[in-house]
Design a protein around this motif. Structure first.
Motif, PDB file in Angstrom:
ATOM      1  N   GLY A  80      43.818  49.554  38.085  1.00 18.12           N
ATOM      2  CA  GLY A  80      43.543  50.484  39.170  1.00 18.12           C
ATOM      3  C   GLY A  80      44.613  50.366  40.239  1.00 18.12           C
ATOM      4  O   GLY A  80      45.192  49.298  40.443  1.00 18.12           O
ATOM      5  N   SER A  81      44.888  51.462  40.930  1.00 21.82           N
ATOM      6  CA  SER A  81      45.991  51.474  41.890  1.00 21.82           C
ATOM      7  C   SER A  81      45.785  50.521  43.060  1.00 21.82           C
ATOM      8  O   SER A  81      46.734  49.905  43.538  1.00 21.82           O
ATOM      9  N   VAL A  82      44.565  50.402  43.539  1.00 20.36           N
ATOM     10  CA  VAL A  82      44.319  49.488  44.660  1.00 20.36           C
ATOM     11  C   VAL A  82      44.633  48.057  44.250  1.00 20.36           C
ATOM     12  O   VAL A  82      45.337  47.324  44.952  1.00 20.36           O
ATOM     13  N   ALA A  83      44.126  47.646  43.075  1.00 17.38           N
ATOM     14  CA  ALA A  83      44.379  46.289  42.582  1.00 17.38           C
ATOM     15  C   ALA A  83      45.852  46.085  42.253  1.00 17.38           C
ATOM     16  O   ALA A  83      46.419  45.009  42.503  1.00 17.38           O
ATOM     17  N   ALA A  84      46.508  47.105  41.692  1.00 16.96           N
ATOM     18  CA  ALA A  84      47.921  46.984  41.345  1.00 16.96           C
ATOM     19  C   ALA A  84      48.780  46.814  42.591  1.00 16.96           C
ATOM     20  O   ALA A  84      49.711  45.998  42.617  1.00 16.96           O
ATOM     21  N   ALA A  85      48.475  47.566  43.638  1.00 17.44           N
ATOM     22  CA  ALA A  85      49.219  47.423  44.889  1.00 17.44           C
ATOM     23  C   ALA A  85      49.014  46.038  45.495  1.00 17.44           C
ATOM     24  O   ALA A  85      49.956  45.421  46.015  1.00 17.44           O
ATOM     25  N   GLN A  86      47.805  45.541  45.408  1.00 12.97           N
ATOM     26  CA  GLN A  86      47.527  44.191  45.909  1.00 12.97           C
ATOM     27  C   GLN A  86      48.313  43.153  45.117  1.00 12.97           C
ATOM     28  O   GLN A  86      48.816  42.178  45.683  1.00 12.97           O
ATOM     29  N   VAL A  97      54.118  50.653  39.897  1.00 15.63           N
ATOM     30  CA  VAL A  97      53.913  52.098  39.874  1.00 15.63           C
ATOM     31  C   VAL A  97      52.457  52.308  40.233  1.00 15.63           C
ATOM     32  O   VAL A  97      51.556  51.909  39.480  1.00 15.63           O
ATOM     33  N   VAL A  98      52.206  52.882  41.392  1.00 13.52           N
ATOM     34  CA  VAL A  98      50.869  52.935  41.958  1.00 13.52           C
ATOM     35  C   VAL A  98      50.617  54.324  42.541  1.00 13.52           C
ATOM     36  O   VAL A  98      51.527  54.928  43.113  1.00 13.52           O
TER      37      VAL A  98
END
Length: 372
Positions: A80-86, A97-98
């Motif tokens: 998920g984008s939130v977890a990937a950004a974190q 890539v988010v």
């Protein structure tokens, strides 16, 4: 997280042929690759599982776009984008890539991130209904059951769409669903519609033979950017050469997939054989790629070069997120210029003829998305 590694190409699609095809992209005005003293091992996280909407860094890895820039790239799936950004902020990965929404939420929480390039310009938030659904316009949602996943990226913006289009939400039954079951709930008519990210839900149902109609919120002005390349601010400040090399390699990869969609998918199937073997796997990949590529055809990229982010547009998206309740009450104030920089983009430009060819390729997917 396990790295996703590319394998040798099938005999029917030789590496030489792919590289020859890649050479045909000379009109993109690609810049010379930065020269590093020695090859650097760099890690990149995707926003979710590998699929047709996000696999282009793997294509560039296979075609040598990163190697020629002195980068040994490892690509991993995300959660998920939130977890990937974190994960990028916490130094588990060098870059990511988010989707824009994930970066926005995390920056509002104080994480020191910034987008280096925008790849997709519409997150494809909207409602999905069955093809024969009586829901044709916004007011038709009244008296109906709408399924949603509370933690999904688009869920907070349903109220914004309703406000923009005059839907009386007191007349709509909102049904909370599990992320693993939401498409099934629509398929089995447990709900009349779902909120969805088009590039995720449409391919799932289409590969199962279920025909749907997508009602895009972008037509009402409820729109966020999609995939972006992000890094930590300290990486940007201290290692601009790496950031430039990664952005150039990723955007060159994106251009290759836009010009050579089928050849690119063959690389995906070889690198991720489970996609090709799964029932409906190839169909899912084709559709998700087409939908994602439809979001890459935007004035920002066409007028300013691949990867460009519109700062005024980002400002309006911050305002939209705040009004929709996607940001917490204690969110850190954000300036649009803090969210993204254009210092690494605009060097790869396509001709009008090249854009026309790409528009022709994605036209069926725009129709599928109901994009105005």
């Amino acid at each position: 997280m396990h790295p996703i590694r590319s394998s040798a190409l099938p005999a029917t699609l030789s590496r030489r042929r792919l590289l020859q095809a890649a050479g045909a992209t000379a009109a993109c005005s690609l810049i010379a690759a930065p020269a590093f003293a020695q090859t650097r091992a760099i890690s990149l996280t995707l926003p979710w599982v590998v699929n047709g909407s996000n696999y282009w860094p793997m294509v560039g890895k296979e075609l040598g776009y990163f190697k020629k820039r002195g980068i040994d790239l490892t690509v991993s799936r995300g959660n998920g984008s939130v977890a990937a950004a974190q994960a990028v902020a916490n130094k588990q990965f060098d870059l990511g890539v988010v989707f824009f929404g994930g970066t926005l939420v995390n920056m509002a929480r104080g994480l020191p991130l910034q987008a280096l390039a925008t790849v997709g310009y519409d997150a494809l938030m909207g409602n999905l209904v069955l093809e024969d659904s009586p829901i044709r316009g916004p007011k038709d949602f009244e008296g109906k059951r709408v399924g949603t996943v509370a933690t999904s990226a688009e869920s907070p913006y349903w109220t914004a769409y309703a406000a923009k289009t005059g839907i009386d939400l007191t007349k709509v039954t909102r049904q909370q669903l599990d992320a693993r079951l939401i498409e099934r709930a629509l398929m089995d008519k447990q709900v009349d519609a779902i909120t969805a990210i088009g590039s995720s839900s449409i391919p799932v149902l289409d590969s199962l033979g279920v025909k749907t109609r997508f009602i895009p919120w972008a037509n009402a002005g409820v729109q966020l950017y999609a995939a972006q390349v992000i890094a930590r601010r300290e990486t940007i400040d201290a290692d601009a050469g790496l950031c430039q090399a990664m952005v150039d390699g990723i955007l060159e990869s994106v251009v290759y997939t836009l010009k050579n969609p089928q050849a690119s998918l063959e690389i995906l199937y070889k690198a991720q054989p489970e996609i090709a073997m799964a029932k409906g796997g190839k169909e899912n990949a084709v559709i998700s790629q087409g939908l994602a590529q439809a979001t890459m055809v935007a004035p920002e990229a066409m007028q300013n070069g691949m990867g460009y982010s519109s700062i005024p547009t980002l400002a309006s998206m911050i305002s939209l997120a705040a009004k929709a309740g996607a940001l917490t009450a204690d969110a850190k104030p954000l300036r649009p210029e803090d969210l993204a920089t254009n210092r690494f983009v605009g060097k790869i430009k396509l001709s009008a003829a090249e854009w026309d060819a790409i528009k022709k390729n994605v036209a069926p997917y725009n129709k599928m998305l109901g994009i105005a």
